[in-house]
Design an enzyme around this catalytic site. Sequence first.
Site, PDB file in Angstrom:
ATOM      1  N   GLU A 183       2.170  -3.311 -13.605  1.00  0.00           N
ATOM      2  CA  GLU A 183       2.816  -2.125 -13.033  1.00  0.00           C
ATOM      3  C   GLU A 183       1.868  -1.011 -12.597  1.00  0.00           C
ATOM      4  O   GLU A 183       2.024   0.147 -13.016  1.00  0.00           O
ATOM      5  CB  GLU A 183       3.862  -1.567 -14.018  1.00  0.00           C
ATOM      6  CG  GLU A 183       5.023  -2.516 -14.236  1.00  0.00           C
ATOM      7  CD  GLU A 183       6.182  -1.909 -15.022  1.00  0.00           C
ATOM      8  OE1 GLU A 183       6.024  -0.809 -15.611  1.00  0.00           O
ATOM      9  OE2 GLU A 183       7.260  -2.518 -15.051  1.00  0.00           O
ATOM     10  N   GLU A 288       9.726  -8.960 -15.877  1.00  0.00           N
ATOM     11  CA  GLU A 288      10.452  -8.091 -16.806  1.00  0.00           C
ATOM     12  C   GLU A 288      11.853  -7.847 -16.269  1.00  0.00           C
ATOM     13  O   GLU A 288      12.033  -7.565 -15.080  1.00  0.00           O
ATOM     14  CB  GLU A 288       9.747  -6.727 -16.979  1.00  0.00           C
ATOM     15  CG  GLU A 288       8.391  -6.780 -17.645  1.00  0.00           C
ATOM     16  CD  GLU A 288       7.823  -5.381 -17.890  1.00  0.00           C
ATOM     17  OE1 GLU A 288       8.602  -4.401 -17.848  1.00  0.00           O
ATOM     18  OE2 GLU A 288       6.611  -5.267 -18.104  1.00  0.00           O
TER      19      GLU A 288
END
Length: 368
Positions: A183, A288
């Site tokens: 991320e 995720e």
Amino acid sequence: METHVNKLRGVNLGSWLLLEKWMVPSLFEGTQATDETTWCAELGAAAPERLRRHWNSFVTRDDFAWIAERGLNAVRIPVGHWIFGPDYPYHPSYGTARHPFVTGGIEVLDRAMDWAAEFGLKVMLDLHAAPGCQNGFDNGGIKDVCEWHTKAEYREHSLAVLERLAGRYRAAPALAAIEVLNEPRWDIPTDYLKAYNLAAYERIRRHCPAEKVAVVFHDGFRSYREYLGFMQAPEFRNVVFDLHRYQCFDRADIDSDIYAHLHKAAGDWRGEADAINAELGLPAICGEWSLGLDLKVVSLWAEGPYNHALEHMDDFQQHVANRGYAAAQLLSFEKYLGWFFWSYKTETTPAWSFRDCVARGWLPSSFR
């Protein structure tokens, strides 16, 4: 539905080797800390014993056995850039401590690799926190700081850690993938990320052949279209694209009712999967996702109001909504090479805890 051969169906081992306060609030009680960096800096000499006790109890061999029994075949293991101990670059958030982080995490990771092999699970190692922090989130190591891309030494240390992981586990039977950075924030230039991903591929390939280990990069919160033509075969082999999909952070999502959430999960995300599969030229995973729709429980930082789709439902309606939201997401993410639920276990947030979701019947009891 596409073939299921070699599809990764897995779970993240979050807040184990990289702490997140909302997932393990008991560890943070009595501190001002917001993340692992400030936790270690504040606790100082008291940190090693407390953290090692967490490492030894939060995820154990029995958990790997349970994961395999459910029919999952993979785990994604987030680690911090300090996993090998010193030497890592200094950051002002460390305060007076040159090396605040607790040592010994690499031995825990060694054990995890052995347990994964014992139970036939594949491992994706994930550099989840980089020096200087790549996203300003607590899970990047330093909340409200995003400086990873501002110093060459931060980039170099990240690459060095990836190469050491590749070298250490090159012969580990469980190692299936290494994710080069979790991320990175949307405002880090795409060209900077691409150059880093290319350098990371080269470092990992020095030790791990493409037949055995995938190199994974995250979308950096931007459209997959920014990566069209990037890292293609035959020059690059076994490269995987990672995207994370949640519906509790954006105000439009927060204000949606359950029908809109289901529509987005089974409609929009299905369409996105079809487009990525058709256009990108790389296999993709959803690294995720969760059943979380209530922003309040995950955020020690987000601005309210904290309304959400389930708040006025009775228990039965919430149960059905959770089951439906889980199924809608799974049907979309099954179109990819695989998926990893976030996370295996939390202390207080069932919608984010795979164990709780299975126990409550929101997720299937078997993934075979």
